[in-house]
Design a protein around this motif. Structure first.
Motif, PDB file in Angstrom:
ATOM      1  N   PHE A  42      13.311  30.892  -1.580  1.00  0.00           N
ATOM      2  CA  PHE A  42      13.811  31.488  -2.814  1.00  0.00           C
ATOM      3  C   PHE A  42      13.543  30.598  -4.015  1.00  0.00           C
ATOM      4  O   PHE A  42      13.097  31.063  -5.062  1.00  0.00           O
ATOM      5  CB  PHE A  42      15.310  31.773  -2.678  1.00  0.00           C
ATOM      6  N   VAL A  43      13.809  29.303  -3.867  1.00  0.00           N
ATOM      7  CA  VAL A  43      13.586  28.371  -4.978  1.00  0.00           C
ATOM      8  C   VAL A  43      12.097  28.280  -5.306  1.00  0.00           C
ATOM      9  O   VAL A  43      11.713  28.234  -6.471  1.00  0.00           O
ATOM     10  CB  VAL A  43      14.192  26.986  -4.653  1.00  0.00           C
ATOM     11  N   ASN A  44      11.264  28.282  -4.277  1.00  0.00           N
ATOM     12  CA  ASN A  44       9.825  28.226  -4.503  1.00  0.00           C
ATOM     13  C   ASN A  44       9.348  29.460  -5.265  1.00  0.00           C
ATOM     14  O   ASN A  44       8.559  29.362  -6.202  1.00  0.00           O
ATOM     15  CB  ASN A  44       9.093  28.101  -3.163  1.00  0.00           C
ATOM     16  N   GLN A  45       9.829  30.637  -4.871  1.00  0.00           N
ATOM     17  CA  GLN A  45       9.432  31.875  -5.551  1.00  0.00           C
ATOM     18  C   GLN A  45       9.952  31.885  -6.987  1.00  0.00           C
ATOM     19  O   GLN A  45       9.234  32.279  -7.914  1.00  0.00           O
ATOM     20  CB  GLN A  45       9.974  33.076  -4.783  1.00  0.00           C
ATOM     21  N   THR A  46      11.172  31.445  -7.184  1.00  0.00           N
ATOM     22  CA  THR A  46      11.746  31.411  -8.529  1.00  0.00           C
ATOM     23  C   THR A  46      10.978  30.450  -9.425  1.00  0.00           C
ATOM     24  O   THR A  46      10.710  30.755 -10.592  1.00  0.00           O
ATOM     25  CB  THR A  46      13.222  31.003  -8.452  1.00  0.00           C
ATOM     26  N   ASN A  47      10.610  29.300  -8.884  1.00  0.00           N
ATOM     27  CA  ASN A  47       9.835  28.326  -9.659  1.00  0.00           C
ATOM     28  C   ASN A  47       8.466  28.897 -10.016  1.00  0.00           C
ATOM     29  O   ASN A  47       7.977  28.696 -11.135  1.00  0.00           O
ATOM     30  CB  ASN A  47       9.692  27.022  -8.882  1.00  0.00           C
ATOM     31  N   ARG A  49       7.694  32.084 -10.468  1.00  0.00           N
ATOM     32  CA  ARG A  49       7.875  33.075 -11.542  1.00  0.00           C
ATOM     33  C   ARG A  49       8.129  32.391 -12.876  1.00  0.00           C
ATOM     34  O   ARG A  49       7.621  32.831 -13.915  1.00  0.00           O
ATOM     35  CB  ARG A  49       9.034  34.012 -11.204  1.00  0.00           C
ATOM     36  N   PHE A  50       8.919  31.315 -12.857  1.00  0.00           N
ATOM     37  CA  PHE A  50       9.178  30.587 -14.096  1.00  0.00           C
ATOM     38  C   PHE A  50       7.882  30.030 -14.675  1.00  0.00           C
ATOM     39  O   PHE A  50       7.632  30.139 -15.884  1.00  0.00           O
ATOM     40  CB  PHE A  50      10.171  29.453 -13.854  1.00  0.00           C
ATOM     41  N   ASP A  52       4.831  31.124 -14.213  1.00  0.00           N
ATOM     42  CA  ASP A  52       4.025  32.240 -14.733  1.00  0.00           C
ATOM     43  C   ASP A  52       4.502  32.657 -16.119  1.00  0.00           C
ATOM     44  O   ASP A  52       3.704  32.832 -17.045  1.00  0.00           O
ATOM     45  CB  ASP A  52       4.090  33.439 -13.791  1.00  0.00           C
TER      46      ASP A  52
END
Length: 94
Positions: A42-47, A49-50, A52
């Motif tokens: 989750f943290v990897n995906q959120t990072n 998106r941030f 991008d």
């Protein structure tokens, strides 16, 4: 200080809470491993998106800088300043 007092009290008392026997029967290691794995993803995906969105924001800022440079050199001063103000307001508004 409170934590130390609680730990001293817990180590000095021989009473075992009832819920501790329930915790011994469960396999909490699997749940903890799953939650850790989920948190990393989750943290990897959120990072991602941030990063991008940060890239898009910087690209937009660069295009506004380009247009501002053209507007100040090619348009009358008042119209160029008004155009730059509108671009800045549009970027701030999102």
């Amino acid at each position: 200080a409170i934590y130390v007092a609680i730990r001293i009290y817990a180590n000095s008392v021989d009473i075992v809470p009832e819920y501790s026997s329930l915790a011994e029967k469960t396999n909490i290691g699997i749940l903890g491993g799953f939650l850790s794995f989920f948190l990393v993803l989750f943290v990897n995906q959120t990072n991602g998106r941030f990063l991008d969105m940060y890239g898009f924001s910087k690209a937009c800022s660069g295009r506004i800088q380009d247009v501002a440079g053209l507007a100040t050199t090619q348009l009358p001063p008042e119209l160029g300043k008004q155009l730059i103000n509108h671009f800045n307001a549009a970027q701030i508004a999102g």
